[in-house]
Design a protein around this motif. Sequence first.
Motif, short mmCIF file in Angstrom:
data_model
loop_
_atom_site.label_atom_id
_atom_site.label_comp_id
_atom_site.label_asym_id
_atom_site.label_seq_id
_atom_site.Cartn_x
_atom_site.Cartn_y
_atom_site.Cartn_z
N ARG A 95 -21.01 20.40 -2.90
CA ARG A 95 -22.25 20.89 -2.57
C ARG A 95 -22.65 22.09 -3.70
NH1 ARG A 95 -23.34 20.33 2.97
NH2 ARG A 95 -25.16 21.78 2.47
N THR A 96 -24.13 22.37 -3.81
CA THR A 96 -24.44 23.61 -4.70
C THR A 96 -24.34 24.65 -3.55
OG1 THR A 96 -26.64 23.26 -3.77
CG2 THR A 96 -25.92 22.05 -5.91
N LEU A 97 -24.17 25.83 -4.06
CA LEU A 97 -24.29 27.07 -3.39
C LEU A 97 -25.43 27.51 -2.52
CD1 LEU A 97 -22.28 29.79 -5.56
CD2 LEU A 97 -21.40 28.42 -3.78
N PRO A 98 -25.71 27.72 -1.43
CA PRO A 98 -26.76 28.03 -0.56
C PRO A 98 -27.35 29.23 -1.17
CG PRO A 98 -24.92 28.55 0.80
CD PRO A 98 -24.44 28.01 -0.61
N LYS A 99 -28.69 29.34 -1.06
CA LYS A 99 -29.59 30.48 -1.49
C LYS A 99 -29.56 31.62 -0.29
CE LYS A 99 -32.19 28.10 -5.10
NZ LYS A 99 -33.69 27.80 -5.47
N GLU A 100 -29.31 31.19 0.72
CA GLU A 100 -29.18 32.11 2.06
C GLU A 100 -28.20 31.57 2.78
OE1 GLU A 100 -33.22 32.21 3.46
OE2 GLU A 100 -33.05 30.08 4.50
N PRO A 101 -27.73 32.20 4.06
CA PRO A 101 -26.71 31.59 4.75
C PRO A 101 -27.09 30.34 5.40
CG PRO A 101 -26.74 34.05 5.04
CD PRO A 101 -27.90 33.71 4.04
N LEU A 102 -26.02 29.41 5.42
CA LEU A 102 -26.27 28.10 6.04
C LEU A 102 -25.65 28.38 7.57
CD1 LEU A 102 -27.15 25.23 6.15
CD2 LEU A 102 -24.92 24.79 4.84
N MET A 103 -26.45 28.26 8.46
CA MET A 103 -26.23 28.41 9.99
C MET A 103 -26.00 27.34 10.78
SD MET A 103 -28.30 31.67 10.75
CE MET A 103 -29.10 33.07 9.50
N PHE A 104 -25.11 27.28 11.51
CA PHE A 104 -24.97 26.44 12.81
C PHE A 104 -24.32 27.02 13.89
CE2 PHE A 104 -21.42 25.40 10.13
CZ PHE A 104 -20.55 25.20 10.86
N LEU A 105 -24.49 26.33 15.01
CA LEU A 105 -23.61 26.78 16.24
C LEU A 105 -22.76 25.77 16.84
CD1 LEU A 105 -27.24 28.02 18.29
CD2 LEU A 105 -25.47 29.38 17.04
N VAL B 24 -21.09 30.92 19.27
CA VAL B 24 -20.44 30.91 18.11
C VAL B 24 -21.61 30.60 17.12
CG1 VAL B 24 -18.47 30.37 16.87
CG2 VAL B 24 -18.22 30.52 19.39
N VAL B 25 -21.55 31.38 16.00
CA VAL B 25 -22.37 31.18 15.15
C VAL B 25 -21.82 31.03 13.94
CG1 VAL B 25 -24.51 32.10 13.73
CG2 VAL B 25 -24.20 32.76 15.94
N CYS B 26 -21.73 29.88 13.19
CA CYS B 26 -20.87 29.28 12.10
C CYS B 26 -21.79 29.38 10.72
CB CYS B 26 -20.32 27.93 12.35
SG CYS B 26 -19.38 28.00 13.92
N ILE B 27 -21.13 29.68 9.62
CA ILE B 27 -21.77 29.92 8.34
C ILE B 27 -21.03 28.72 7.29
CG2 ILE B 27 -22.24 31.20 6.36
CD1 ILE B 27 -23.41 32.38 9.03
N GLY B 28 -21.75 27.81 6.88
CA GLY B 28 -21.22 26.79 6.30
C GLY B 28 -21.38 27.07 4.68
N ILE B 29 -20.45 26.32 3.87
CA ILE B 29 -20.47 26.56 2.37
C ILE B 29 -20.49 28.17 2.22
CG2 ILE B 29 -21.22 25.46 0.13
CD1 ILE B 29 -20.45 23.59 2.21
N ASN B 30 -19.55 28.88 2.21
CA ASN B 30 -19.59 30.43 2.05
C ASN B 30 -18.45 30.85 1.20
OD1 ASN B 30 -21.15 32.72 2.40
ND2 ASN B 30 -19.61 33.65 3.83
N TYR B 31 -17.92 29.79 0.55
CA TYR B 31 -16.80 30.23 -0.36
C TYR B 31 -17.20 29.37 -1.59
CZ TYR B 31 -13.71 32.94 2.58
OH TYR B 31 -13.17 33.95 3.40
N ARG B 32 -17.01 29.60 -2.82
CA ARG B 32 -17.45 28.85 -4.03
C ARG B 32 -16.59 27.79 -4.17
NH1 ARG B 32 -18.81 34.11 -4.57
NH2 ARG B 32 -20.82 34.65 -5.64
N ASP B 33 -15.34 27.96 -4.08
CA ASP B 33 -14.34 26.76 -4.16
C ASP B 33 -14.57 25.77 -3.12
OD1 ASP B 33 -13.30 28.41 -2.16
OD2 ASP B 33 -11.36 28.61 -2.93
N HIS B 34 -14.79 26.00 -2.09
CA HIS B 34 -15.12 25.06 -0.95
C HIS B 34 -16.35 24.49 -1.25
CE1 HIS B 34 -15.39 23.11 2.90
NE2 HIS B 34 -16.37 23.78 3.17
N ALA B 35 -17.44 25.09 -1.78
CA ALA B 35 -18.53 24.15 -2.21
C ALA B 35 -18.38 23.15 -3.13
CB ALA B 35 -19.67 25.19 -2.80
N SER B 36 -17.35 23.50 -4.02
CA SER B 36 -17.12 22.62 -5.05
C SER B 36 -16.59 21.26 -4.63
CB SER B 36 -16.07 23.19 -6.08
OG SER B 36 -16.78 24.18 -7.02
N GLU B 37 -15.34 21.91 -3.62
CA GLU B 37 -14.41 20.42 -2.91
C GLU B 37 -15.45 19.54 -2.21
OE1 GLU B 37 -11.29 21.56 -0.47
OE2 GLU B 37 -12.41 22.76 0.83
N MET B 38 -16.58 19.94 -1.65
CA MET B 38 -17.47 19.25 -0.73
C MET B 38 -18.61 18.89 -1.50
SD MET B 38 -15.88 19.45 2.24
CE MET B 38 -17.17 18.84 3.13
#
Length: 258
Positions: free
Chosen positions: A77-87, A61-75
Motif C-alpha cells: 500500500r502507498t502511505l496515506p496522505k491523511e490518517p486512514l480511519m475505521f471503527l 474504538v477508532v482504528c488507524i490503518g497503514i500508520n507504519y511505513r514498513d507495514h504499508a510495504s508488506e501490504m
Amino acid sequence: MIIRYERNGKVKHGWMVEADHKVRVIEGDIYKVQTAKPIMTGLELSLDEVTLKAPSAPSKVVCIGINYRDHASEMDRTLPKEPLMFLKPSTTVVGPGEPIVYPRQTQNLHYEGELAVVIKKEAKQVKAEDADDYILGFTCAIDVTARDLQMSDGQWTRAKGFDTFCPLGPAIAAKVDYQNLQIVTRVNGEVRQDANTSQMVFSVPQLIEAVSAVMTLLPGDVILTGTPSGVGELKPGDEISVTIEEIGTLSTRVVMAE
C-alpha cells in the motif's frame, strides 16, 4: 497504572502496584474528576483476588490503518496522505486472558499488535498541540482481522468487527513517552513483530486532531494507532501476546467458535 477489575460480581477501577502484586481500590468514576472526583480508598487487594477486565469500556474504538511505513510495504500500500480511519464496535473489546473467538465465516485470521490511546475527557475539534490534555493514558491492543473478508470486498468494519476482535490491557499507563516505545508481538512465544512507535507515519497528537475533527471522542474511547510490519495468521489454540515497554504485556489465546 490504572486497571478495571471484577470482584464479587462488581467491576471497579484500581491502581495496580505490580511489584507488590496488589491493587489499590478506587471509588468513583475516574472520568468525572471535575464533578465526582475518584477516591483512592487505601484498601488493597491481591491481584489473585480479582479478574482483570479491559482497562477501558469505550463507546467506540477508532482504528488507524497503514500508520507504519514498513507495514504499508508488506501490504503493498502507498502511505496515506491523511490518517486512514475505521471503527470497531464496543462489542469487539475483551480483556486480558479473554479468548479471541475464531469465526466460522473466515479461514484467514490475522493479528496486529498496536499501541492504544485512552481518551480522558470529551474531545471535539482538538488541535494536535493540545492533544496531551485529552489523553488518560496508553495500553496494549490486538486488532484482530478476518483478512480474507477484508481483501475480498474491502469491508474493513465487517472484517475487523466480530465480537472479541479487540483485546485490550492489561492496564493504562498514564505517563509514558508514547513517541518512543518498543512494541513486540509474540505468537506461541515466537517474536512476530518488533518495532518502535517512532516509526509511525502520523503521531498520536496528529491522530487525535484528525479523529476529533470528524467525531466527538467520549471519555474512555480508544484510538488504535496502527500496526508495524510482521502481521500474520492465527490458528485456533495459538497463544498471542503484545508487550509494550512501560505498559506491560497483553496475553490471550484463540479458540474456535462453537
